[in-house]
Design a protein around this motif. Structure first.
Motif, PDB file in Angstrom:
ATOM      1  N   GLN A 112       0.846  -1.181   0.000  1.00  0.00           N
ATOM      2  CA  GLN A 112       0.000   0.000   0.000  1.00  0.00           C
ATOM      3  C   GLN A 112       0.885   1.235   0.000  1.00  0.00           C
ATOM      4  O   GLN A 112       1.639   1.472   0.929  1.00  0.00           O
ATOM      5  CB  GLN A 112      -0.903  -0.033   1.229  1.00  0.00           C
ATOM      6  CG  GLN A 112      -1.909   1.075   1.264  1.00  0.00           C
ATOM      7  CD  GLN A 112      -2.861   0.884   2.422  1.00  0.00           C
ATOM      8  OE1 GLN A 112      -3.891   0.277   2.277  1.00  0.00           O
ATOM      9  NE2 GLN A 112      -2.488   1.423   3.569  1.00  0.00           N
ATOM     10  N   ALA A 113       0.813   2.024  -1.063  1.00  0.00           N
ATOM     11  CA  ALA A 113       1.642   3.222  -1.186  1.00  0.00           C
ATOM     12  C   ALA A 113       0.931   4.458  -0.645  1.00  0.00           C
ATOM     13  O   ALA A 113       1.568   5.333  -0.062  1.00  0.00           O
ATOM     14  CB  ALA A 113       2.028   3.448  -2.650  1.00  0.00           C
ATOM     15  N   ILE A 114      -0.379   4.530  -0.861  1.00  0.00           N
ATOM     16  CA  ILE A 114      -1.171   5.675  -0.405  1.00  0.00           C
ATOM     17  C   ILE A 114      -2.489   5.141   0.141  1.00  0.00           C
ATOM     18  O   ILE A 114      -3.087   4.233  -0.440  1.00  0.00           O
ATOM     19  CB  ILE A 114      -1.470   6.661  -1.559  1.00  0.00           C
ATOM     20  CG1 ILE A 114      -0.173   7.200  -2.167  1.00  0.00           C
ATOM     21  CG2 ILE A 114      -2.366   7.803  -1.077  1.00  0.00           C
ATOM     22  CD1 ILE A 114      -0.391   8.050  -3.410  1.00  0.00           C
ATOM     23  N   ARG A 115      -2.931   5.722   1.223  1.00  0.00           N
ATOM     24  CA  ARG A 115      -4.244   5.369   1.781  1.00  0.00           C
ATOM     25  C   ARG A 115      -4.945   6.661   2.139  1.00  0.00           C
ATOM     26  O   ARG A 115      -4.411   7.491   2.862  1.00  0.00           O
ATOM     27  CB  ARG A 115      -4.075   4.489   3.007  1.00  0.00           C
ATOM     28  CG  ARG A 115      -5.377   4.056   3.668  1.00  0.00           C
ATOM     29  CD  ARG A 115      -6.151   3.095   2.748  1.00  0.00           C
ATOM     30  NE  ARG A 115      -7.293   2.516   3.382  1.00  0.00           N
ATOM     31  CZ  ARG A 115      -7.337   1.286   3.876  1.00  0.00           C
ATOM     32  NH1 ARG A 115      -6.284   0.501   3.817  1.00  0.00           N
ATOM     33  NH2 ARG A 115      -8.440   0.839   4.416  1.00  0.00           N
ATOM     34  N   GLU A 116      -6.121   6.847   1.588  1.00  0.00           N
ATOM     35  CA  GLU A 116      -6.956   7.994   1.925  1.00  0.00           C
ATOM     36  C   GLU A 116      -8.331   7.470   2.269  1.00  0.00           C
ATOM     37  O   GLU A 116      -8.620   6.290   2.082  1.00  0.00           O
ATOM     38  CB  GLU A 116      -7.034   8.953   0.734  1.00  0.00           C
ATOM     39  CG  GLU A 116      -5.694   9.594   0.400  1.00  0.00           C
ATOM     40  CD  GLU A 116      -5.772  10.538  -0.789  1.00  0.00           C
ATOM     41  OE1 GLU A 116      -6.860  10.688  -1.380  1.00  0.00           O
ATOM     42  OE2 GLU A 116      -4.728  11.116  -1.120  1.00  0.00           O
ATOM     43  N   GLU A 117      -9.179   8.341   2.731  1.00  0.00           N
ATOM     44  CA  GLU A 117     -10.541   7.935   3.054  1.00  0.00           C
ATOM     45  C   GLU A 117     -11.216   7.369   1.806  1.00  0.00           C
ATOM     46  O   GLU A 117     -11.373   8.067   0.806  1.00  0.00           O
ATOM     47  CB  GLU A 117     -11.337   9.135   3.564  1.00  0.00           C
ATOM     48  CG  GLU A 117     -12.797   8.832   3.764  1.00  0.00           C
ATOM     49  CD  GLU A 117     -13.191   8.872   5.225  1.00  0.00           C
ATOM     50  OE1 GLU A 117     -14.244   8.354   5.527  1.00  0.00           O
ATOM     51  OE2 GLU A 117     -12.436   9.441   6.020  1.00  0.00           O
ATOM     52  N   GLY A 118     -11.537   6.093   1.848  1.00  0.00           N
ATOM     53  CA  GLY A 118     -12.270   5.461   0.756  1.00  0.00           C
ATOM     54  C   GLY A 118     -11.440   5.071  -0.452  1.00  0.00           C
ATOM     55  O   GLY A 118     -11.989   4.683  -1.481  1.00  0.00           O
ATOM     56  N   ALA A 167      -7.266   3.574  -1.939  1.00  0.00           N
ATOM     57  CA  ALA A 167      -5.895   3.144  -1.693  1.00  0.00           C
ATOM     58  C   ALA A 167      -5.193   2.951  -3.029  1.00  0.00           C
ATOM     59  O   ALA A 167      -5.823   2.596  -4.028  1.00  0.00           O
ATOM     60  CB  ALA A 167      -5.864   1.841  -0.897  1.00  0.00           C
ATOM     61  N   LEU A 168      -3.902   3.180  -3.013  1.00  0.00           N
ATOM     62  CA  LEU A 168      -3.056   2.898  -4.171  1.00  0.00           C
ATOM     63  C   LEU A 168      -2.115   1.776  -3.767  1.00  0.00           C
ATOM     64  O   LEU A 168      -1.354   1.914  -2.802  1.00  0.00           O
ATOM     65  CB  LEU A 168      -2.250   4.128  -4.596  1.00  0.00           C
ATOM     66  CG  LEU A 168      -1.143   3.878  -5.630  1.00  0.00           C
ATOM     67  CD1 LEU A 168      -1.706   3.322  -6.936  1.00  0.00           C
ATOM     68  CD2 LEU A 168      -0.359   5.153  -5.884  1.00  0.00           C
ATOM     69  N   LEU A 169      -2.172   0.669  -4.498  1.00  0.00           N
ATOM     70  CA  LEU A 169      -1.301  -0.470  -4.248  1.00  0.00           C
ATOM     71  C   LEU A 169      -0.283  -0.575  -5.366  1.00  0.00           C
ATOM     72  O   LEU A 169      -0.599  -0.307  -6.525  1.00  0.00           O
ATOM     73  CB  LEU A 169      -2.118  -1.770  -4.195  1.00  0.00           C
ATOM     74  CG  LEU A 169      -3.307  -1.798  -3.245  1.00  0.00           C
ATOM     75  CD1 LEU A 169      -3.991  -3.161  -3.317  1.00  0.00           C
ATOM     76  CD2 LEU A 169      -2.895  -1.463  -1.832  1.00  0.00           C
ATOM     77  N   LEU A 170       0.927  -0.989  -5.016  1.00  0.00           N
ATOM     78  CA  LEU A 170       1.980  -1.229  -6.003  1.00  0.00           C
ATOM     79  C   LEU A 170       2.350  -2.694  -5.959  1.00  0.00           C
ATOM     80  O   LEU A 170       2.658  -3.227  -4.883  1.00  0.00           O
ATOM     81  CB  LEU A 170       3.221  -0.394  -5.687  1.00  0.00           C
ATOM     82  CG  LEU A 170       3.045   1.113  -5.646  1.00  0.00           C
ATOM     83  CD1 LEU A 170       4.351   1.781  -5.243  1.00  0.00           C
ATOM     84  CD2 LEU A 170       2.577   1.635  -6.986  1.00  0.00           C
ATOM     85  N   ASP A 171       2.337  -3.365  -7.132  1.00  0.00           N
ATOM     86  CA  ASP A 171       2.804  -4.743  -7.149  1.00  0.00           C
ATOM     87  C   ASP A 171       4.332  -4.732  -7.178  1.00  0.00           C
ATOM     88  O   ASP A 171       4.948  -3.677  -7.357  1.00  0.00           O
ATOM     89  CB  ASP A 171       2.161  -5.532  -8.292  1.00  0.00           C
ATOM     90  CG  ASP A 171       2.845  -5.369  -9.638  1.00  0.00           C
ATOM     91  OD1 ASP A 171       3.804  -4.590  -9.781  1.00  0.00           O
ATOM     92  OD2 ASP A 171       2.405  -6.045 -10.587  1.00  0.00           O
ATOM     93  N   PRO A 172       4.993  -5.883  -6.955  1.00  0.00           N
ATOM     94  CA  PRO A 172       6.456  -5.891  -6.907  1.00  0.00           C
ATOM     95  C   PRO A 172       7.137  -5.352  -8.165  1.00  0.00           C
ATOM     96  O   PRO A 172       8.263  -4.867  -8.104  1.00  0.00           O
ATOM     97  CB  PRO A 172       6.798  -7.371  -6.678  1.00  0.00           C
ATOM     98  CG  PRO A 172       5.600  -7.902  -5.958  1.00  0.00           C
ATOM     99  CD  PRO A 172       4.431  -7.185  -6.577  1.00  0.00           C
ATOM    100  N   GLY A 173       6.456  -5.396  -9.312  1.00  0.00           N
ATOM    101  CA  GLY A 173       7.027  -4.872 -10.542  1.00  0.00           C
ATOM    102  C   GLY A 173       6.717  -3.402 -10.783  1.00  0.00           C
ATOM    103  O   GLY A 173       7.142  -2.819 -11.774  1.00  0.00           O
ATOM    104  N   GLY A 174       5.949  -2.781  -9.883  1.00  0.00           N
ATOM    105  CA  GLY A 174       5.640  -1.365 -10.005  1.00  0.00           C
ATOM    106  C   GLY A 174       4.285  -1.045 -10.614  1.00  0.00           C
ATOM    107  O   GLY A 174       3.909   0.118 -10.713  1.00  0.00           O
ATOM    108  N   PHE A 175       3.509  -2.078 -11.046  1.00  0.00           N
ATOM    109  CA  PHE A 175       2.174  -1.818 -11.579  1.00  0.00           C
ATOM    110  C   PHE A 175       1.299  -1.291 -10.447  1.00  0.00           C
ATOM    111  O   PHE A 175       1.383  -1.747  -9.313  1.00  0.00           O
ATOM    112  CB  PHE A 175       1.567  -3.100 -12.166  1.00  0.00           C
ATOM    113  CG  PHE A 175       0.263  -2.875 -12.853  1.00  0.00           C
ATOM    114  CD1 PHE A 175       0.232  -2.338 -14.126  1.00  0.00           C
ATOM    115  CD2 PHE A 175      -0.932  -3.199 -12.240  1.00  0.00           C
ATOM    116  CE1 PHE A 175      -0.978  -2.109 -14.775  1.00  0.00           C
ATOM    117  CE2 PHE A 175      -2.140  -2.981 -12.880  1.00  0.00           C
ATOM    118  CZ  PHE A 175      -2.163  -2.436 -14.146  1.00  0.00           C
TER     119      PHE A 175
END
Length: 151
Positions: free
Chosen positions: A46-52, A54-62
């Motif tokens: 999880q790179a960013i979490r805001e109300e409602g 989230a931005l997730l990054l897979d190991p390859g950066g997707f």
């Protein structure tokens, strides 16, 4: 107005500039449940979490953007738009690993092969189709379209 002319290539041969797909946006009913699924299965962080959201990054950066819509949100299984999220792994052992991880979460996994490519398919917590393929397209460019893509 003839729209087909509007989208014709500007020139023949290789393009001067290129772009690649780097993100997907998924609307989900329960954010935490979906964050856990993608982090547990694919090793996303999880790179960013805001109300409602989230931005997730897979190991390859997707990047996988998850946007909570609430449990009453409608599903749109037909019509135009994205149908599934496809991942690829670079080894049969990797595919077997993901298949087992998914089987540990649900008994509704489906495995099949087409054109030398093996696919494992499951649905995420919101019913979004998730497919993992081996070999990945860089190892073996696709020669046929899997009929299950049309579902």
């Amino acid at each position: 107005m003839d729209l087909t002319k509007q989208y014709q290539p500007l020139k023949e041969g290789p393009m001067k500039y290129s772009a690649k797909v780097v993100s997907s946006v998924l609307f989900v009913s329960q954010l935490e449940r979906s964050v856990n699924f993608y982090c547990d299965v694919f090793g996303c962080e999880q790179a960013i979490r805001e109300e409602g959201a989230a931005l997730l990054l897979d190991p390859g950066g997707f990047q996988v953007y998850l946007i909570a819509q609430g449990s009453g949100a409608a599903h749109y299984p037909t019509g135009v738009g994205p149908r599934l999220l496809m991942w690829a792994t670079d080894s049969m052992e990797g595919l077997e690993h993901f298949e087992q991880v998914l089987k540990d979460r649900t008994d509704h996994t489906y495995k099949h092969s087409t054109g030398g490519v093996t696919f494992v398919e499951v649905r995420d917590p919101d019913g979004i189709r998730v497919v993992i393929a081996y070999p990945d397209p860089e190892q073996m460019p696709r020669s046929v379209l899997d009929l299950r893509l049309y579902l």
